[in-house]
Every structure is written in structure tokens, then in C-alpha cells.
Design a protein around this motif. Structure first.
Motif, PDB file in Angstrom:
ATOM      1  N   UNK A 184       0.852  -1.152   0.014  1.00 13.84           N
ATOM      2  CA  UNK A 184      -0.030  -0.084  -0.056  1.00 13.84           C
ATOM      3  C   UNK A 184       0.781   1.338   0.134  1.00 13.84           C
ATOM      4  N   UNK A 185       2.014   1.374   0.782  1.00 15.61           N
ATOM      5  CA  UNK A 185       2.930   2.423   0.862  1.00 15.61           C
ATOM      6  C   UNK A 185       3.649   2.334  -0.508  1.00 15.61           C
ATOM      7  N   UNK A 186       4.008   1.396  -1.132  1.00 13.09           N
ATOM      8  CA  UNK A 186       4.609   1.530  -2.382  1.00 13.09           C
ATOM      9  C   UNK A 186       3.440   2.151  -3.497  1.00 13.09           C
ATOM     10  N   UNK A 187       2.159   1.962  -3.143  1.00 15.69           N
ATOM     11  CA  UNK A 187       0.987   2.328  -4.011  1.00 15.69           C
ATOM     12  C   UNK A 187       0.876   4.041  -3.691  1.00 15.69           C
ATOM     13  N   UNK A 188       1.358   4.423  -2.683  1.00 17.60           N
ATOM     14  CA  UNK A 188       1.124   5.833  -2.149  1.00 17.60           C
ATOM     15  C   UNK A 188       0.510   6.054  -1.401  1.00 17.60           C
ATOM     16  N   UNK A 189      -0.428   5.188  -0.675  1.00 21.93           N
ATOM     17  CA  UNK A 189      -1.251   5.098   0.267  1.00 21.93           C
ATOM     18  C   UNK A 189      -0.711   5.432   1.726  1.00 21.93           C
ATOM     19  N   UNK A 190      -1.179   6.420   2.480  1.00 18.72           N
ATOM     20  CA  UNK A 190      -0.545   6.777   3.822  1.00 18.72           C
ATOM     21  C   UNK A 190      -1.648   6.393   5.005  1.00 18.72           C
ATOM     22  N   UNK A 191      -2.891   6.456   4.456  1.00 19.97           N
ATOM     23  CA  UNK A 191      -3.639   6.527   5.669  1.00 19.97           C
ATOM     24  C   UNK A 191      -4.218   5.067   5.945  1.00 19.97           C
ATOM     25  N   UNK A 192      -3.584   4.156   6.809  1.00 22.97           N
ATOM     26  CA  UNK A 192      -3.535   2.743   6.738  1.00 22.97           C
ATOM     27  C   UNK A 192      -3.685   2.429   8.170  1.00 22.97           C
ATOM     28  N   UNK A 193      -4.839   1.769   8.572  1.00 22.04           N
ATOM     29  CA  UNK A 193      -5.157   1.195   9.760  1.00 22.04           C
ATOM     30  C   UNK A 193      -5.120  -0.562   9.728  1.00 22.04           C
ATOM     31  N   UNK A 194      -4.336  -1.063  10.580  1.00 19.87           N
ATOM     32  CA  UNK A 194      -4.412  -2.527  10.815  1.00 19.87           C
ATOM     33  C   UNK A 194      -4.859  -3.286  11.903  1.00 19.87           C
ATOM     34  N   UNK A 195      -5.850  -4.055  11.734  1.00 20.17           N
ATOM     35  CA  UNK A 195      -6.454  -4.901  12.806  1.00 20.17           C
ATOM     36  C   UNK A 195      -5.619  -6.274  13.138  1.00 20.17           C
ATOM     37  N   UNK A 196      -5.179  -6.274  14.204  1.00 29.14           N
ATOM     38  CA  UNK A 196      -4.411  -7.563  14.473  1.00 29.14           C
ATOM     39  C   UNK A 196      -4.414  -7.718  16.185  1.00 29.14           C
ATOM     40  N   UNK A 197      -4.867  -9.043  16.601  1.00 28.03           N
ATOM     41  CA  UNK A 197      -4.854  -9.330  18.145  1.00 28.03           C
ATOM     42  C   UNK A 197      -3.708  -9.408  18.720  1.00 28.03           C
ATOM     43  N   UNK A 198      -2.600 -10.008  18.123  1.00 28.14           N
ATOM     44  CA  UNK A 198      -1.114 -10.121  18.636  1.00 28.14           C
ATOM     45  C   UNK A 198      -0.377  -8.888  19.014  1.00 28.14           C
ATOM     46  N   UNK A 199      -0.079  -8.389  20.109  1.00 27.09           N
ATOM     47  CA  UNK A 199       0.655  -7.252  20.521  1.00 27.09           C
ATOM     48  C   UNK A 199       1.994  -7.178  19.813  1.00 27.09           C
ATOM     49  N   UNK A 200       2.818  -8.171  19.591  1.00 24.63           N
ATOM     50  CA  UNK A 200       3.825  -8.232  18.995  1.00 24.63           C
ATOM     51  C   UNK A 200       3.878  -8.123  17.569  1.00 24.63           C
ATOM     52  N   UNK A 201       2.778  -8.345  16.928  1.00 18.91           N
ATOM     53  CA  UNK A 201       2.528  -8.179  15.435  1.00 18.91           C
ATOM     54  C   UNK A 201       2.108  -6.617  15.394  1.00 18.91           C
ATOM     55  N   UNK A 202       1.546  -6.242  16.299  1.00 21.60           N
ATOM     56  CA  UNK A 202       1.017  -4.678  16.147  1.00 21.60           C
ATOM     57  C   UNK A 202       2.175  -4.032  16.480  1.00 21.60           C
ATOM     58  N   UNK A 203       3.015  -4.154  17.042  1.00 16.48           N
ATOM     59  CA  UNK A 203       4.344  -3.412  17.174  1.00 16.48           C
ATOM     60  C   UNK A 203       5.035  -3.417  16.103  1.00 16.48           C
ATOM     61  N   UNK A 205       3.845  -3.686  12.784  1.00 19.30           N
ATOM     62  CA  UNK A 205       3.252  -3.162  11.729  1.00 19.30           C
ATOM     63  C   UNK A 205       3.219  -1.686  12.034  1.00 19.30           C
ATOM     64  N   UNK A 206       3.310  -1.097  13.518  1.00 14.02           N
ATOM     65  CA  UNK A 206       3.388   0.302  13.914  1.00 14.02           C
ATOM     66  C   UNK A 206       4.582   0.613  13.306  1.00 14.02           C
ATOM     67  N   UNK A 207       5.873  -0.215  13.482  1.00  9.72           N
ATOM     68  CA  UNK A 207       7.035   0.483  12.864  1.00  9.72           C
ATOM     69  C   UNK A 207       7.375   0.520  11.597  1.00  9.72           C
ATOM     70  N   UNK A 208       6.172   0.016  10.892  1.00  8.88           N
ATOM     71  CA  UNK A 208       6.260  -0.179   9.642  1.00  8.88           C
ATOM     72  C   UNK A 208       5.541   1.345   9.120  1.00  8.88           C
ATOM     73  N   UNK A 209       4.758   1.759   9.796  1.00 10.58           N
ATOM     74  CA  UNK A 209       4.068   2.880   9.505  1.00 10.58           C
ATOM     75  C   UNK A 209       2.677   2.958   9.499  1.00 10.58           C
ATOM     76  N   UNK A 210       2.096   1.921   9.788  1.00  9.13           N
ATOM     77  CA  UNK A 210       0.479   1.681   9.877  1.00  9.13           C
ATOM     78  C   UNK A 210      -0.120   2.049  11.507  1.00  9.13           C
ATOM     79  N   UNK A 211      -1.147   2.374  11.460  1.00 13.66           N
ATOM     80  CA  UNK A 211      -1.653   2.379  12.967  1.00 13.66           C
ATOM     81  C   UNK A 211      -2.576   0.972  13.178  1.00 13.66           C
TER      82      UNK A 211
END
Length: 368
Positions: A184-203, A205-211
């Protein structure tokens, strides 16, 4: 050569096999690293019915060119050059008629799925020259194993066709969901939210730039609207279960789109009115075209530092059984585990014993 053989479900052995020889029009690759896909884990357990005992699996790989078969141009495929391969092999007679939709070609097979084809959890693998792509020599070679899941994401994002200003929800923060964020970022999208139960994965993807948000907190539509300032225009479901599709439909705008790339369940129960009366579109996404794979290969060569965080563990073949068993038991790391067949880098991340279960990560299958 060494090869990881699925000697029985839940059991991999490192065995010695004869080194394969390339035939006419084929290339022998010396494998550097092969990623463990969710579908490989399901093959390991016997859940998906697409792997059998005696098989050598593996389809997310990078390596170097070791030998050329008759008729292969050494100028196009120099010996020792870094390379990867597209595991979707189309019969030669169908290449032109299915150009741009190679994954729809009848008679295709997927290296790593087809039991009769030795795949890339091994020191060497033979592939058709038309499936070999050279890598940027400046990038770390093992990161080429991330190209295949990134190609899955590039294809899914391409089907969703988001404009840069659109808001996007990604469901599932495993390796495919992580790759979708990057695509998505490669396609120019910046407003990205990601749903994930696991806290390590949330951490991660947050480092990747998604909320990242936790779906267990409830009210997905409200959470997405709060983060994005309104409903998502596009949702990409990288899990593929009835609850995740319900979240995707609930959190998208009227007339929005949902791309289903996750394969968590063979059957889904859908809220019909959220599709019909609210005019949402659902698009299925599976594997990729040859162009998608080539685009992912070219992009990763110039952005290796952006994908490096996706690798959570690097192990040698002798630790593969341990890593597969951990993933099958729901104890995998946040990102990808690579099995490295060259000496450099093995065990660089440990075998990974904490994190989300195979039910979530295995739902995110790529080519297999």
C-alpha cells in the motif's frame, strides 16, 4: 545436497539427496534462504491436504545461479548472480495466451505445492529459466525470500486499486498483512489502519508506519473511523474468516471495496445486506501475475531496508523442525522465519518461540 523432507506430518528430517541437474531451458539455483509460509505450516500438520509425506516443500526463496541447462543464455543468467524464482510455473504453450494472468493458466503447477517437484527447502532447486529473476546485488541476499509474499500483497493491492488519498483497513498482521502494508505504501497510500490481536505483530506493523488496533477491543467500525477520520474506502482481509470479513464490510464506506486474500476458512458466512443494499464489492485475490512478481522483485532491490523488519528469525536447516513445530503450536514470532541454507546468518534471530498462533499466520497463504 541437504534437503528438508516431510517424512511424516509434523516431522521434517534433514536428509542427503543427489544434487539435481538442470535440463534444457532450466536453471539450477543454490539456495540461500527459504521462508516458512503459512501454507507450509499447514502442509507440515496435514491440515490443508496439499502436501504429502516424502515431499520437499518451499517456495519463498533466494539464492545464486549455480548451473545452466542447455540453451540458457549465460549473458542473461550469469553464474553466481543473485536470483530468485517465481514458483508459479505455466506450461510453455500457455505463456503467451495467459500473459498477465499466469496464475489462471490451466496446467500450471506451483513449486513447493506440486508433490512431484523438488522445491526449495534444500541446498539446490531447478526451475525453468522463464521463472528466474535476477536480484539487485546490493541487497542482502536472504531478503530475496520476502519477494514471494510481497508479490501476493502487490497483486491484492492492485486489485483493490486504491488512490493515494484513500483510507485503507488491513485485517491481519501476519507476514501477508505486513506485506500488504508495504505494498500500500508502495502505491502511495498513507492512511492505513491494521487490525491484529497479537501485540508483537501490532508493534511490528506500527514500526512499518501503519496504525495498529486490537479487534478484541470491539467496535471495529468505530475504531477505524476514529483513526482514519471516517470509514475505510478499501479493506484488505489477510485472514479470511467470517468474523474478519464481517469487520471488513462493517468498517468500509457505502460503495466501498473489500479484497479477500486470506484463506483462513474454505467457507464464509457473510452479512448479505452489507454487500447488496450498501453496494460494496468483494474481490478475491490469489497469488500473482508474472508482472506482479517482477514488480515486487524490482522494488525490493531498492528498498531492502524497508522490508528487513519483516524477518523475525533466521535458522539453519537443523532447526527447521523446531521452528515448524513452534509455528504449528501457535508460538511463532511476529514476522517471517527464514531457513538459511548457506552458513552465513543461520540462527541470527533464534527459532522464535513466542507470538501468534498458526491459526492466524497459516490463514495468510500466498502462492500455496
Amino acid at each position: 545436497m541437504r534437503a528438508l523432507v516431510l517424512t511424516d506430518f509434523h516431522h521434517l528430517d534433514v536428509v542427503e539427496r543427489d544434487r539435481p541437474a538442470p535440463g534444457p531451458g532450466e536453471v539450477l539455483l543454490r539456495i540461500c534462504a527459504t521462508g516458512i509460509c503459512g501454507s507450509d505450516v499447514h502442509g507440515f500438520t496435514g491440515e490443508n491436504g496439499r502436501r504429502i509425506p516424502g515431499q520437499i516443500m518451499g517456495h519463498e526463496s533466494s539464492g545464486t545461479i549455480a548451473e545452466l541447462g542447455e540453451g540458457v543464455d549465460p549473458g542473461a543468467f550469469p553464474l553466481a548472480a543473485p536470483a530468485t524464482f517465481n514458483p508459479v510455473v505455466v506450461p510453455e504453450e500457455h505463456v503467451e495466451t495467459h500473459r498477465g494472468r499466469e496464475h489462471h493458466a490451466p496446467g500450471k503447477h506451483v513449486i513447493g505445492v506440486a508433490a512431484e517437484v523438488q522445491a526449495s527447502f534444500a541446498d539446490y532447486v531447478v526451475v525453468p529459466e522463464r521463472n528466474v529473476l535476477l536480484l539487485d546485488p546490493r541487497m542482502p541476499l536472504h531478503l530475496g525470500a520476502l519477494i514471494e509474499p510481497l508479490a501476493v500483497a502487490v497483486h491484492a493491492v492492485g486489485l483493490g486499486d486504491p488512490a493515494p488519498e484513500e483510507k485503507v483497513l488491513v485485517i491481519g498482521g501476519g507476514p501477508i498483512g505486513q506485506s500488504v502494508v508495504i505494498a500500500l505504501q508502495r502505491a502511495g497510500v498513507r492512511d492505513i489502519v491494521l487490525s491484529e490481536r497479537d501485540p508483537a505483530r501490532r508493534e511490528l506493523v506500527t514500526a512499518l508506519g501503519a496504525v495498529a488496533v486490537d479487534p478484541a477491543a470491539g467496535g471495529m467500525a468505530e475504531r477505524v473511523a476514529e483513526v482514519l477520520g471516517g470509514p475505510a474506502d478499501l479493506a484488505i482481509d489477510a485472514v479470511g474468516l467470517s468474523p474478519t470479513m464481517a469487520d471488513a464490510l462493517a468498517a468500509t464506506a457505502l460503495g466501498g471495496r473489500v479484497v479477500l486474500v486470506g484463506m483462513g476458512s474454505p467457507r464464509l458466512e457473510l452479512p448479505a445486506f452489507a454487500i447488496s443494499t450498501e453496494e460494496r464489492s468483494i474481490l478475491g485475490s490469489f497469488t500473482y501475475s508474472a508482472q506482479d512478481f517482477a514488480d515486487a522483485t524490482a522494488w525490493i532491490g531498492e528498498h531492502a531496508e524497508e522490508v528487513a523488519p519483516l524477518v523475525s528469525a533466521v535458522v539453519g536447516p537443523e532447526k527447521a523442525q523446531e521452528s515448524f513445530a513452534a509455528l504449528a503450536a501457535g508460538q511463532g514470532p511476529a514476522g517471517k522465519i527464514l531457513v538459511r541454507f548457506d552458513a552465513e546468518g543461520s540462527d541470527a534471530g533464534g527459532s522464535g518461540a513466542e507470538g501468534p498462533g498458526a491459526e492466524e499466520s497459516g490463514a495468510e497463504e500466498g502462492a500455496a
